[in-house]
Design a protein around this motif. Structure first.
Motif, PDB file in Angstrom:
ATOM      1  N   VAL A   1      27.529  43.554  48.812  1.00 25.30           N
ATOM      2  CA  VAL A   1      27.320  43.739  47.371  1.00 25.30           C
ATOM      3  C   VAL A   1      28.259  42.825  46.589  1.00 25.30           C
ATOM      4  CG1 VAL A   1      27.468  45.384  45.461  1.00 25.30           C
ATOM      5  CG2 VAL A   1      26.470  46.094  47.630  1.00 25.30           C
ATOM      6  N   LYS A   2      29.507  42.726  47.041  1.00 28.89           N
ATOM      7  CA  LYS A   2      30.479  41.864  46.363  1.00 28.89           C
ATOM      8  C   LYS A   2      30.082  40.390  46.477  1.00 28.89           C
ATOM      9  CE  LYS A   2      34.479  44.868  46.788  1.00 28.89           C
ATOM     10  NZ  LYS A   2      35.811  45.068  47.377  1.00 28.89           N
ATOM     11  N   ALA A   3      29.575  39.988  47.646  1.00 27.46           N
ATOM     12  CA  ALA A   3      29.141  38.601  47.822  1.00 27.46           C
ATOM     13  C   ALA A   3      27.978  38.282  46.888  1.00 27.46           C
ATOM     14  CB  ALA A   3      28.757  38.345  49.277  1.00 27.46           C
ATOM     15  N   LEU A   4      27.023  39.201  46.772  1.00 25.87           N
ATOM     16  CA  LEU A   4      25.897  38.983  45.861  1.00 25.87           C
ATOM     17  C   LEU A   4      26.357  38.950  44.404  1.00 25.87           C
ATOM     18  CD1 LEU A   4      23.135  41.170  47.510  1.00 25.87           C
ATOM     19  CD2 LEU A   4      23.052  38.711  47.120  1.00 25.87           C
ATOM     20  N   LYS A   5      27.342  39.768  44.083  1.00 29.56           N
ATOM     21  CA  LYS A   5      27.890  39.775  42.721  1.00 29.56           C
ATOM     22  C   LYS A   5      28.552  38.441  42.395  1.00 29.56           C
ATOM     23  CE  LYS A   5      30.753  42.776  39.847  1.00 29.56           C
ATOM     24  NZ  LYS A   5      31.615  43.962  39.865  1.00 29.56           N
ATOM     25  N   LYS A   6      29.273  37.893  43.357  1.00 28.10           N
ATOM     26  CA  LYS A   6      29.920  36.595  43.152  1.00 28.10           C
ATOM     27  C   LYS A   6      28.887  35.477  43.036  1.00 28.10           C
ATOM     28  CE  LYS A   6      34.194  37.941  45.424  1.00 28.10           C
ATOM     29  NZ  LYS A   6      35.033  37.803  46.613  1.00 28.10           N
ATOM     30  N   ILE A   7      27.831  35.557  43.829  1.00 23.87           N
ATOM     31  CA  ILE A   7      26.751  34.564  43.728  1.00 23.87           C
ATOM     32  C   ILE A   7      26.110  34.634  42.349  1.00 23.87           C
ATOM     33  CG2 ILE A   7      24.451  33.962  44.596  1.00 23.87           C
ATOM     34  CD1 ILE A   7      25.468  34.767  47.395  1.00 23.87           C
ATOM     35  N   LYS A   8      25.909  35.844  41.852  1.00 15.40           N
ATOM     36  CA  LYS A   8      25.323  36.021  40.523  1.00 15.40           C
ATOM     37  C   LYS A   8      26.208  35.392  39.447  1.00 15.40           C
ATOM     38  CE  LYS A   8      25.880  39.957  38.526  1.00 15.40           C
ATOM     39  NZ  LYS A   8      25.856  41.362  38.133  1.00 15.40           N
TER      40      LYS A   8
END
Length: 160
Positions: A85-92
């Motif tokens: 979830v954190k990785a996707l948040k950073k990608i966003k």
């Protein structure tokens, strides 16, 4: 089979980064020189154009790194974790940053279009912000779905 798929995706992510590196090395200085020639009265134009393109490359490569981390979480069977979830948040956030930087440069594309009498340049200038916005929305949707799946999984673990 799963490792082969994630390996293929990791290679694809690396191959996506190579042309952008080549663009940063070879094309961005040329674009800066063209901008300086088109607008000789604006002394900082070359540096402004180069700075924006190089500044957008930083979150691009950080997002690629986060994508590789996300694929490694999938390899380790940690796809449904807070790390993903954190990785996707950073990608966003990286996609939003890239889109914002290129939206700030859109007036320069308008000036180029006026100078060369080529209105299609404006549409070319819209490609990167639009693509980055689509990636940001997609990452946000995946982040929300993954968070909901994690919540459902933790509720099911508590009831058993």
């Amino acid at each position: 089979m799963k490792r082969v798929t994630t390996l293929f995706l990791k290679i694809a992510v690396i191959l996506i980064g190579i042309p952008v590196l080549a663009l940063c090395i070879f094309l961005v200085p040329e674009i800066g020189n063209i901008a300086a020639k088109l607008f000789p009265d604006i002394a900082y134009m070359k540096y402004l154009v180069s700075t924006v393109f190089y500044a957008s490359a930083i979150p691009f490569y950080f997002a690629l790194y986060q994508a590789i981390k996300l694929l490694s979480y999938i390899d380790k069977n940690k796809a449904f974790s807070e790390l993903s979830v954190k990785a996707l948040k950073k990608i966003k956030y990286c996609a939003i940053t890239i889109s914002s930087l290129h939206v700030l440069v859109l007036p320069l594309f308008y000036l180029f279009a006026e100078k060369d009498d080529a209105p299609g340049v404006i549409f070319i200038g819209l490609v990167v912000p639009f693509a980055s916005a689509v990636i940001a929305v997609f990452a946000a949707v995946l982040q929300r779905l993954l968070q909901e799946a994690i919540n459902i999984k933790s509720e099911n673990d508590l009831t058993v």
